[in-house]
Write a protein that holds these residues in place. Sequence first.
Motif, PDB file in Angstrom:
ATOM      1  N   GLU A  45      13.193   1.041  -1.321  1.00  0.00           N
ATOM      2  CA  GLU A  45      13.250   2.370  -0.715  1.00  0.00           C
ATOM      3  C   GLU A  45      12.816   3.521  -1.621  1.00  0.00           C
ATOM      4  O   GLU A  45      12.629   4.631  -1.136  1.00  0.00           O
ATOM      5  CB  GLU A  45      14.664   2.633  -0.194  1.00  0.00           C
ATOM      6  CG  GLU A  45      15.045   1.668   0.918  1.00  0.00           C
ATOM      7  CD  GLU A  45      16.462   1.878   1.419  1.00  0.00           C
ATOM      8  OE1 GLU A  45      17.190   2.713   0.858  1.00  0.00           O
ATOM      9  OE2 GLU A  45      16.835   1.191   2.376  1.00  0.00           O
ATOM     10  N   TYR A  46      12.675   3.264  -2.928  1.00  0.00           N
ATOM     11  CA  TYR A  46      12.365   4.361  -3.841  1.00  0.00           C
ATOM     12  C   TYR A  46      11.272   4.002  -4.841  1.00  0.00           C
ATOM     13  O   TYR A  46      11.157   2.858  -5.260  1.00  0.00           O
ATOM     14  CB  TYR A  46      13.620   4.791  -4.630  1.00  0.00           C
ATOM     15  CG  TYR A  46      14.692   5.329  -3.732  1.00  0.00           C
ATOM     16  CD1 TYR A  46      14.634   6.640  -3.257  1.00  0.00           C
ATOM     17  CD2 TYR A  46      15.737   4.525  -3.308  1.00  0.00           C
ATOM     18  CE1 TYR A  46      15.605   7.126  -2.405  1.00  0.00           C
ATOM     19  CE2 TYR A  46      16.712   5.004  -2.451  1.00  0.00           C
ATOM     20  CZ  TYR A  46      16.641   6.305  -2.002  1.00  0.00           C
ATOM     21  OH  TYR A  46      17.584   6.784  -1.151  1.00  0.00           O
ATOM     22  N   GLY A  79       0.821  -1.202   0.000  1.00  0.00           N
ATOM     23  CA  GLY A  79       0.000   0.000   0.000  1.00  0.00           C
ATOM     24  C   GLY A  79       0.855   1.252   0.000  1.00  0.00           C
ATOM     25  O   GLY A  79       0.588   2.201  -0.745  1.00  0.00           O
ATOM     26  N   VAL A  80       1.895   1.251   0.812  1.00  0.00           N
ATOM     27  CA  VAL A  80       2.784   2.414   0.896  1.00  0.00           C
ATOM     28  C   VAL A  80       3.515   2.613  -0.426  1.00  0.00           C
ATOM     29  O   VAL A  80       3.617   3.742  -0.928  1.00  0.00           O
ATOM     30  CB  VAL A  80       3.772   2.263   2.071  1.00  0.00           C
ATOM     31  CG1 VAL A  80       4.781   3.399   2.082  1.00  0.00           C
ATOM     32  CG2 VAL A  80       3.021   2.201   3.397  1.00  0.00           C
ATOM     33  N   ALA A  81       3.998   1.530  -1.041  1.00  0.00           N
ATOM     34  CA  ALA A  81       4.683   1.627  -2.333  1.00  0.00           C
ATOM     35  C   ALA A  81       3.727   2.144  -3.409  1.00  0.00           C
ATOM     36  O   ALA A  81       4.116   2.950  -4.262  1.00  0.00           O
ATOM     37  CB  ALA A  81       5.266   0.272  -2.734  1.00  0.00           C
ATOM     38  N   TYR A  82       2.470   1.703  -3.364  1.00  0.00           N
ATOM     39  CA  TYR A  82       1.466   2.179  -4.323  1.00  0.00           C
ATOM     40  C   TYR A  82       1.279   3.688  -4.187  1.00  0.00           C
ATOM     41  O   TYR A  82       1.287   4.417  -5.176  1.00  0.00           O
ATOM     42  CB  TYR A  82       0.143   1.444  -4.085  1.00  0.00           C
ATOM     43  CG  TYR A  82      -0.985   1.909  -4.974  1.00  0.00           C
ATOM     44  CD1 TYR A  82      -1.131   1.403  -6.259  1.00  0.00           C
ATOM     45  CD2 TYR A  82      -1.898   2.855  -4.537  1.00  0.00           C
ATOM     46  CE1 TYR A  82      -2.162   1.832  -7.084  1.00  0.00           C
ATOM     47  CE2 TYR A  82      -2.933   3.292  -5.354  1.00  0.00           C
ATOM     48  CZ  TYR A  82      -3.060   2.771  -6.623  1.00  0.00           C
ATOM     49  OH  TYR A  82      -4.077   3.206  -7.438  1.00  0.00           O
ATOM     50  N   LEU A  83       1.133   4.160  -2.962  1.00  0.00           N
ATOM     51  CA  LEU A  83       0.978   5.594  -2.719  1.00  0.00           C
ATOM     52  C   LEU A  83       2.197   6.359  -3.231  1.00  0.00           C
ATOM     53  O   LEU A  83       2.071   7.400  -3.875  1.00  0.00           O
ATOM     54  CB  LEU A  83       0.746   5.860  -1.233  1.00  0.00           C
ATOM     55  CG  LEU A  83       0.681   7.321  -0.784  1.00  0.00           C
ATOM     56  CD1 LEU A  83      -0.402   8.087  -1.527  1.00  0.00           C
ATOM     57  CD2 LEU A  83       0.451   7.389   0.724  1.00  0.00           C
ATOM     58  N   ARG A 119      -1.798  14.435 -25.022  1.00  0.00           N
ATOM     59  CA  ARG A 119      -1.891  13.006 -24.713  1.00  0.00           C
ATOM     60  C   ARG A 119      -0.703  12.666 -23.821  1.00  0.00           C
ATOM     61  O   ARG A 119       0.414  13.153 -24.065  1.00  0.00           O
ATOM     62  CB  ARG A 119      -1.827  12.219 -26.016  1.00  0.00           C
ATOM     63  CG  ARG A 119      -1.959  10.749 -25.848  1.00  0.00           C
ATOM     64  CD  ARG A 119      -2.054  10.073 -27.199  1.00  0.00           C
ATOM     65  NE  ARG A 119      -2.023   8.635 -26.975  1.00  0.00           N
ATOM     66  CZ  ARG A 119      -1.585   7.761 -27.832  1.00  0.00           C
ATOM     67  NH1 ARG A 119      -1.153   8.161 -29.015  1.00  0.00           N
ATOM     68  NH2 ARG A 119      -1.583   6.488 -27.554  1.00  0.00           N
ATOM     69  N   ALA A 120      -0.919  11.851 -22.788  1.00  0.00           N
ATOM     70  CA  ALA A 120       0.156  11.549 -21.835  1.00  0.00           C
ATOM     71  C   ALA A 120       0.478  10.062 -21.793  1.00  0.00           C
ATOM     72  O   ALA A 120      -0.403   9.217 -21.954  1.00  0.00           O
ATOM     73  CB  ALA A 120      -0.237  12.021 -20.434  1.00  0.00           C
ATOM     74  N   HIS A 121       1.743   9.784 -21.550  1.00  0.00           N
ATOM     75  CA  HIS A 121       2.233   8.422 -21.352  1.00  0.00           C
ATOM     76  C   HIS A 121       2.975   8.416 -20.016  1.00  0.00           C
ATOM     77  O   HIS A 121       3.755   9.334 -19.739  1.00  0.00           O
ATOM     78  CB  HIS A 121       3.198   8.018 -22.469  1.00  0.00           C
ATOM     79  CG  HIS A 121       2.619   8.202 -23.834  1.00  0.00           C
ATOM     80  ND1 HIS A 121       1.808   7.265 -24.429  1.00  0.00           N
ATOM     81  CD2 HIS A 121       2.722   9.230 -24.710  1.00  0.00           C
ATOM     82  CE1 HIS A 121       1.444   7.699 -25.623  1.00  0.00           C
ATOM     83  NE2 HIS A 121       1.981   8.899 -25.815  1.00  0.00           N
ATOM     84  N   VAL A 122       2.756   7.391 -19.213  1.00  0.00           N
ATOM     85  CA  VAL A 122       3.377   7.332 -17.887  1.00  0.00           C
ATOM     86  C   VAL A 122       3.923   5.935 -17.620  1.00  0.00           C
ATOM     87  O   VAL A 122       3.347   4.938 -18.071  1.00  0.00           O
ATOM     88  CB  VAL A 122       2.367   7.734 -16.770  1.00  0.00           C
ATOM     89  CG1 VAL A 122       1.163   6.810 -16.742  1.00  0.00           C
ATOM     90  CG2 VAL A 122       3.037   7.789 -15.407  1.00  0.00           C
ATOM     91  N   THR A 123       5.014   5.890 -16.910  1.00  0.00           N
ATOM     92  CA  THR A 123       5.514   4.624 -16.396  1.00  0.00           C
ATOM     93  C   THR A 123       5.951   4.852 -14.955  1.00  0.00           C
ATOM     94  O   THR A 123       6.414   5.933 -14.594  1.00  0.00           O
ATOM     95  CB  THR A 123       6.679   4.071 -17.262  1.00  0.00           C
ATOM     96  OG1 THR A 123       7.028   2.766 -16.776  1.00  0.00           O
ATOM     97  CG2 THR A 123       7.894   4.953 -17.219  1.00  0.00           C
ATOM     98  N   VAL A 124       5.730   3.846 -14.123  1.00  0.00           N
ATOM     99  CA  VAL A 124       6.100   3.921 -12.708  1.00  0.00           C
ATOM    100  C   VAL A 124       6.883   2.669 -12.335  1.00  0.00           C
ATOM    101  O   VAL A 124       6.709   1.612 -12.938  1.00  0.00           O
ATOM    102  CB  VAL A 124       4.863   4.066 -11.784  1.00  0.00           C
ATOM    103  CG1 VAL A 124       4.127   5.364 -12.048  1.00  0.00           C
ATOM    104  CG2 VAL A 124       3.926   2.887 -11.913  1.00  0.00           C
ATOM    105  N   THR A 125       7.727   2.816 -11.330  1.00  0.00           N
ATOM    106  CA  THR A 125       8.484   1.676 -10.831  1.00  0.00           C
ATOM    107  C   THR A 125       8.795   1.907  -9.360  1.00  0.00           C
ATOM    108  O   THR A 125       8.808   3.043  -8.896  1.00  0.00           O
ATOM    109  CB  THR A 125       9.784   1.473 -11.649  1.00  0.00           C
ATOM    110  OG1 THR A 125      10.398   0.239 -11.260  1.00  0.00           O
ATOM    111  CG2 THR A 125      10.765   2.612 -11.432  1.00  0.00           C
TER     112      THR A 125
END
Length: 131
Positions: free
Chosen positions: A120-121, A51-55, A110-116
């Motif tokens: 710790e980060y 949950g914390v990583a998702y936030l 138009r937007a493109h997003v990536t998350v990882t």
Amino acid sequence: MSIYGIGTDICDIRRIRETLARRGERFAEKVLGPHEMAVFRERKAKVEARGVAYLATRFSAKEAFSKAIGMGMRMPMTWRACEIVKAPSGKPEIRLHGELAAWFEAKGLRAHVTVTDETEYAAAFVVVETR
């Protein structure tokens, strides 16, 4: 199509965890939109660290998006007006609401997003292009 803007952000998950411990769910409610809040609660209930990583990934993605559109966190860009949702394929996508959605559409963007994220980060990268 041409690039309108690029944004990137890295977020220390420990800082997000500390803020949640201090302020409780109020912090998550300030940052997350309605769909994101439901996913956050579900993930946090199963495994708190998830949950914390998702936030943290959502926080980072919204910061990166605000940089890509050249606004920072000022109207019409708000935390809750921008949600990062998963497409059926699992790919993250940006869903906008209210004045921000109207502004974005009027500009033909138009937007493109990536998350990882790692232990710790969390990091995000956003490219916004003109149609």
